[in-house]
Design an enzyme around this catalytic site. Structure first.
Site, PDB file in Angstrom:
ATOM      1  N   MET A   1      -1.469  -4.531  41.201  1.00 50.63           N
ATOM      2  CA  MET A   1      -1.469  -3.608  42.298  1.00 50.63           C
ATOM      3  C   MET A   1      -0.264  -3.963  43.153  1.00 50.63           C
ATOM      4  O   MET A   1      -0.079  -5.137  43.362  1.00 50.63           O
ATOM      5  CB  MET A   1      -2.782  -3.852  43.020  1.00 50.63           C
ATOM      6  CG  MET A   1      -3.382  -2.733  43.840  1.00 50.63           C
ATOM      7  SD  MET A   1      -2.586  -2.267  45.302  1.00 50.63           S
ATOM      8  CE  MET A   1      -2.764  -3.649  46.359  1.00 50.63           C
ATOM      9  N   PRO A   2       0.561  -3.148  43.605  1.00 53.96           N
ATOM     10  CA  PRO A   2       0.495  -1.699  43.736  1.00 53.96           C
ATOM     11  C   PRO A   2       0.694  -0.946  42.415  1.00 53.96           C
ATOM     12  O   PRO A   2       1.182  -1.494  41.447  1.00 53.96           O
ATOM     13  CB  PRO A   2       1.617  -1.371  44.717  1.00 53.96           C
ATOM     14  CG  PRO A   2       2.600  -2.465  44.552  1.00 53.96           C
ATOM     15  CD  PRO A   2       1.794  -3.687  44.195  1.00 53.96           C
ATOM     16  N   PHE A   3       0.294   0.324  42.441  1.00 50.72           N
ATOM     17  CA  PHE A   3       0.389   1.194  41.275  1.00 50.72           C
ATOM     18  C   PHE A   3       1.530   2.177  41.516  1.00 50.72           C
ATOM     19  O   PHE A   3       1.519   2.890  42.519  1.00 50.72           O
ATOM     20  CB  PHE A   3      -0.946   1.945  41.116  1.00 50.72           C
ATOM     21  CG  PHE A   3      -1.036   2.752  39.861  1.00 50.72           C
ATOM     22  CD1 PHE A   3      -1.663   2.245  38.740  1.00 50.72           C
ATOM     23  CD2 PHE A   3      -0.517   4.040  39.806  1.00 50.72           C
ATOM     24  CE1 PHE A   3      -1.765   2.996  37.577  1.00 50.72           C
ATOM     25  CE2 PHE A   3      -0.613   4.798  38.657  1.00 50.72           C
ATOM     26  CZ  PHE A   3      -1.236   4.274  37.543  1.00 50.72           C
ATOM     27  N   THR A  72       0.801   3.758  45.180  1.00 50.89           N
ATOM     28  CA  THR A  72      -0.556   3.650  45.684  1.00 50.89           C
ATOM     29  C   THR A  72      -0.825   2.170  45.889  1.00 50.89           C
ATOM     30  O   THR A  72      -0.638   1.361  44.970  1.00 50.89           O
ATOM     31  CB  THR A  72      -1.567   4.259  44.688  1.00 50.89           C
ATOM     32  OG1 THR A  72      -1.190   5.614  44.435  1.00 50.89           O
ATOM     33  CG2 THR A  72      -2.975   4.209  45.233  1.00 50.89           C
TER      34      THR A  72
END
Length: 138
Positions: A1-3, A72
């Site tokens: 993460m992040p995406f 995201t």
């Protein structure tokens, strides 16, 4: 993460895409301080007739090398975001010959309960991910 979701006009080679993804990941590592293996990147390529990216009245010219990037992520500070914008443009200009005018970035922030990395669990809440806080709910 992040995406990271990349929307690109088709036509780049596999090698060019690899360079683009690697360059972007270096910036993610520097600006968000995530572990090296924390890498989620998906490329969507579109025919030129399927993309309209104009300048919002800012006089910013675009080319067929435009990179539209949606990130995201858990909440990030203003400083992290502005450093990301600046460093991404610099890195892509050097590594990929993508002009800063062709880099568009948008953040979509969400919370820990919005992520599951598998096994039907929210690993940020359960504490399974290093640096995450365990869920205080039953």
């Amino acid at each position: 993460m992040p995406f990271l979701r990349f929307d690109l006009i088709e036509g780049r080679t596999d090698q060019e895409l690899a360079i683009l993804l690697d360059a972007t990941h270096r910036v993610v590592l520097r600006t968000f301080h995530v572990p090296k293996g924390d890498r989620y990147q998906i490329v969507h390529e579109h025919r030129p007739s399927r993309v309209r990216i104009e300048d919002t009245g800012l006089g910013i010219p675009r080319s067929d090398k435009v990179v539209s990037l949606q990130i995201t992520t858990r909440p990030r500070t203003t400083e992290e975001k502005t450093a990301f914008y600046r460093e991404l443009c610099s890195e892509l200009q050097v590594a990929c010959i993508v002009a800063p005018t062709d880099v568009i970035v948008r953040f979509v922030e969400n919370a820990d309960e919005d992520w599951s990395f598998g096994h039907g669990r929210a690993q940020f809440l359960t504490g399974e991910l290093e640096g995450s806080k365990p869920n205080s709910k039953p």
